[in-house]
Design an enzyme around this catalytic site. Structure first.
Site, PDB file in Angstrom:
ATOM      1  N   ASN A   1       5.153  -5.838  -1.629  1.00 47.38           N
ATOM      2  CA  ASN A   1       4.147  -4.790  -2.045  1.00 47.38           C
ATOM      3  C   ASN A   1       3.622  -5.536  -3.401  1.00 47.38           C
ATOM      4  O   ASN A   1       4.153  -5.841  -4.332  1.00 47.38           O
ATOM      5  CB  ASN A   1       4.730  -3.655  -2.275  1.00 47.38           C
ATOM      6  CG  ASN A   1       5.008  -2.832  -0.956  1.00 47.38           C
ATOM      7  OD1 ASN A   1       4.207  -2.599   0.068  1.00 47.38           O
ATOM      8  ND2 ASN A   1       6.264  -1.945  -1.102  1.00 47.38           N
TER       9      ASN A   1
ATOM     10  N   ILE B   1      17.968   1.307  -3.373  1.00 48.65           N
ATOM     11  CA  ILE B   1      18.837   2.179  -3.900  1.00 48.65           C
ATOM     12  C   ILE B   1      18.139   3.819  -2.815  1.00 48.65           C
ATOM     13  O   ILE B   1      18.985   4.591  -2.703  1.00 48.65           O
ATOM     14  CB  ILE B   1      18.554   2.741  -5.339  1.00 48.65           C
ATOM     15  CG1 ILE B   1      19.524   3.887  -5.991  1.00 48.65           C
ATOM     16  CG2 ILE B   1      17.040   3.485  -5.481  1.00 48.65           C
ATOM     17  CD1 ILE B   1      19.468   3.672  -7.237  1.00 48.65           C
TER      18      ILE B   1
ATOM     19  N   ARG C   1      21.095  -4.151  -2.654  1.00 43.69           N
ATOM     20  CA  ARG C   1      20.574  -2.948  -1.469  1.00 43.69           C
ATOM     21  C   ARG C   1      19.523  -2.178  -2.404  1.00 43.69           C
ATOM     22  O   ARG C   1      19.819  -1.441  -3.353  1.00 43.69           O
ATOM     23  CB  ARG C   1      21.969  -2.427  -1.063  1.00 43.69           C
ATOM     24  CG  ARG C   1      22.662  -3.068  -0.232  1.00 43.69           C
ATOM     25  CD  ARG C   1      23.726  -2.339   0.601  1.00 43.69           C
ATOM     26  NE  ARG C   1      24.809  -3.124   1.181  1.00 43.69           N
ATOM     27  CZ  ARG C   1      24.404  -3.842   2.285  1.00 43.69           C
ATOM     28  NH1 ARG C   1      23.279  -3.629   2.989  1.00 43.69           N
ATOM     29  NH2 ARG C   1      25.198  -4.785   2.794  1.00 43.69           N
TER      30      ARG C   1
ATOM     31  N   VAL D   1       7.629  -0.849  -8.578  1.00 43.70           N
ATOM     32  CA  VAL D   1       8.442  -1.920  -9.563  1.00 43.70           C
ATOM     33  C   VAL D   1       7.768  -3.076  -9.843  1.00 43.70           C
ATOM     34  O   VAL D   1       7.541  -4.005  -9.030  1.00 43.70           O
ATOM     35  CB  VAL D   1      10.230  -2.189  -9.102  1.00 43.70           C
ATOM     36  CG1 VAL D   1      10.828  -3.149 -10.194  1.00 43.70           C
ATOM     37  CG2 VAL D   1      10.760  -0.926  -9.026  1.00 43.70           C
TER      38      VAL D   1
ATOM     39  N   HIS E   1      11.304  -7.227   0.084  1.00 43.29           N
ATOM     40  CA  HIS E   1      12.015  -6.347   1.052  1.00 43.29           C
ATOM     41  C   HIS E   1      12.501  -6.884   2.539  1.00 43.29           C
ATOM     42  O   HIS E   1      11.706  -7.462   3.096  1.00 43.29           O
ATOM     43  CB  HIS E   1      11.222  -5.017   1.354  1.00 43.29           C
ATOM     44  CG  HIS E   1      10.959  -4.156   0.031  1.00 43.29           C
ATOM     45  ND1 HIS E   1      11.380  -3.137  -0.103  1.00 43.29           N
ATOM     46  CD2 HIS E   1       9.643  -4.165  -0.705  1.00 43.29           C
ATOM     47  CE1 HIS E   1      10.774  -2.483  -1.164  1.00 43.29           C
ATOM     48  NE2 HIS E   1       9.669  -3.287  -1.385  1.00 43.29           N
TER      49      HIS E   1
ATOM     50  N   HIS F   1       9.347  -8.336  -5.794  1.00 46.67           N
ATOM     51  CA  HIS F   1      10.494  -8.366  -4.954  1.00 46.67           C
ATOM     52  C   HIS F   1      10.210  -8.473  -3.392  1.00 46.67           C
ATOM     53  O   HIS F   1       9.089  -7.969  -3.050  1.00 46.67           O
ATOM     54  CB  HIS F   1      11.281  -7.263  -5.195  1.00 46.67           C
ATOM     55  CG  HIS F   1      10.547  -5.908  -5.358  1.00 46.67           C
ATOM     56  ND1 HIS F   1       9.844  -5.530  -6.177  1.00 46.67           N
ATOM     57  CD2 HIS F   1      10.377  -4.861  -4.372  1.00 46.67           C
ATOM     58  CE1 HIS F   1       9.352  -4.269  -6.207  1.00 46.67           C
ATOM     59  NE2 HIS F   1       9.508  -4.081  -4.834  1.00 46.67           N
TER      60      HIS F   1
HETATM   61  P1  5GP Z   1       8.206  -1.278  -4.361  1.00 38.61           P
HETATM   62  O1  5GP Z   1       7.269   0.112  -4.017  1.00 38.61           O
HETATM   63  O2  5GP Z   1       7.773  -1.533  -5.696  1.00 38.61           O
HETATM   64  O3  5GP Z   1       7.887  -2.432  -3.261  1.00 38.61           O
HETATM   65  O4  5GP Z   1       9.719  -1.331  -4.118  1.00 38.61           O
HETATM   66  C1  5GP Z   1      10.796  -0.759  -5.113  1.00 38.61           C
HETATM   67  C2  5GP Z   1      11.873  -0.581  -4.541  1.00 38.61           C
HETATM   68  O5  5GP Z   1      12.862  -0.550  -5.271  1.00 38.61           O
HETATM   69  C3  5GP Z   1      11.904   1.005  -3.931  1.00 38.61           C
HETATM   70  O6  5GP Z   1      12.340   0.716  -2.527  1.00 38.61           O
HETATM   71  C4  5GP Z   1      13.146   1.672  -4.672  1.00 38.61           C
HETATM   72  O7  5GP Z   1      13.909   2.421  -3.911  1.00 38.61           O
HETATM   73  C5  5GP Z   1      13.772   0.624  -5.056  1.00 38.61           C
HETATM   74  N1  5GP Z   1      14.538   0.786  -6.385  1.00 38.61           N
HETATM   75  C6  5GP Z   1      14.063   1.435  -7.471  1.00 38.61           C
HETATM   76  N2  5GP Z   1      14.964   1.353  -8.367  1.00 38.61           N
HETATM   77  C7  5GP Z   1      15.931   1.017  -8.098  1.00 38.61           C
HETATM   78  C8  5GP Z   1      17.360   0.708  -8.556  1.00 38.61           C
HETATM   79  O8  5GP Z   1      17.567   1.003  -9.599  1.00 38.61           O
HETATM   80  N3  5GP Z   1      18.080   0.109  -7.726  1.00 38.61           N
HETATM   81  C9  5GP Z   1      18.025  -0.430  -6.622  1.00 38.61           C
HETATM   82  N4  5GP Z   1      18.922  -0.972  -6.034  1.00 38.61           N
HETATM   83  N5  5GP Z   1      16.660  -0.120  -5.990  1.00 38.61           N
HETATM   84  C10 5GP Z   1      15.701   0.394  -6.636  1.00 38.61           C
END
Ligand code: 5GP
Ligand code: ZN
Length: 114
Positions: free
Chosen positions: A88, A32, A30, A97, A103, A101
């Site tokens: 993304n 965070i 899930r 990150v 979403h 990944h």
């Molecule tokens: P991005 O912007 O890279 O597509 O999404 C990164 C996602 O990773 C964000 O929605 C953020 O809330 C989530 N995220 C970042 N650090 C952690 C973590 O330590 N644990 C979890 N479960 N989600 C994380």
């Protein structure tokens, strides 16, 4: 393990996290900071930053990620109401990150993309 990668650390159990799904290619957690009632992340076991790195030998990983997303959406009960899958990529998309990944978002109207 890629140094300082939060998702590699979760994969390796260095950061405790509820693992919703795990197979030979990917795992799911899930988010965070959920942006919707259901906000899951489906993450390849191998550290890729960009889809460009997922050359044909890794297409089974893409298959597993989308299969996991589909099954997790069903488990979350959001297939009927609808959901969104988002990857993304890079700065303009706001990728925070750098471990690629997927979403899985749902459980409320999500509005237009972007
Ligand atoms: P991005 O912007 O890279 O597509 O999404 C990164 C996602 O990773 C964000 O929605 C953020 O809330 C989530 N995220 C970042 N650090 C952690 C973590 O330590 N644990 C979890 N479960 N989600 C994380
Ligand atoms: Zn990583």
């Amino acid at each position: 393990m890629v140094d300082d990668c939060i998702f590699c650390k979760i994969r390796d159990g260095e950061i405790p996290s509820e693992i919703l799904h795990r197979d030979d290619h990917c795992f799911a957690i899930r988010d965070i900071a959920p942006a919707a009632p259901t906000h899951l992340l489906v993450i390849p076991l191998e550290h890729f930053t960009f889809l460009q790195g997922m050359t044909p030998e890794f297409h089974p990983t893409l298959d597993a990620m989308f299969t996991a997303a589909r099954d997790l959406a069903a488990a979350e009960g959001i297939v009927g109401s609808g959901y969104r899958l988002t990857i993304n990529q890079g700065a303009d998309a706001g990728q925070a990150v750098d471990h690629l990944h997927l979403h899985v978002l749902g459980g409320k109207p999500l509005g237009p993309v972007g």
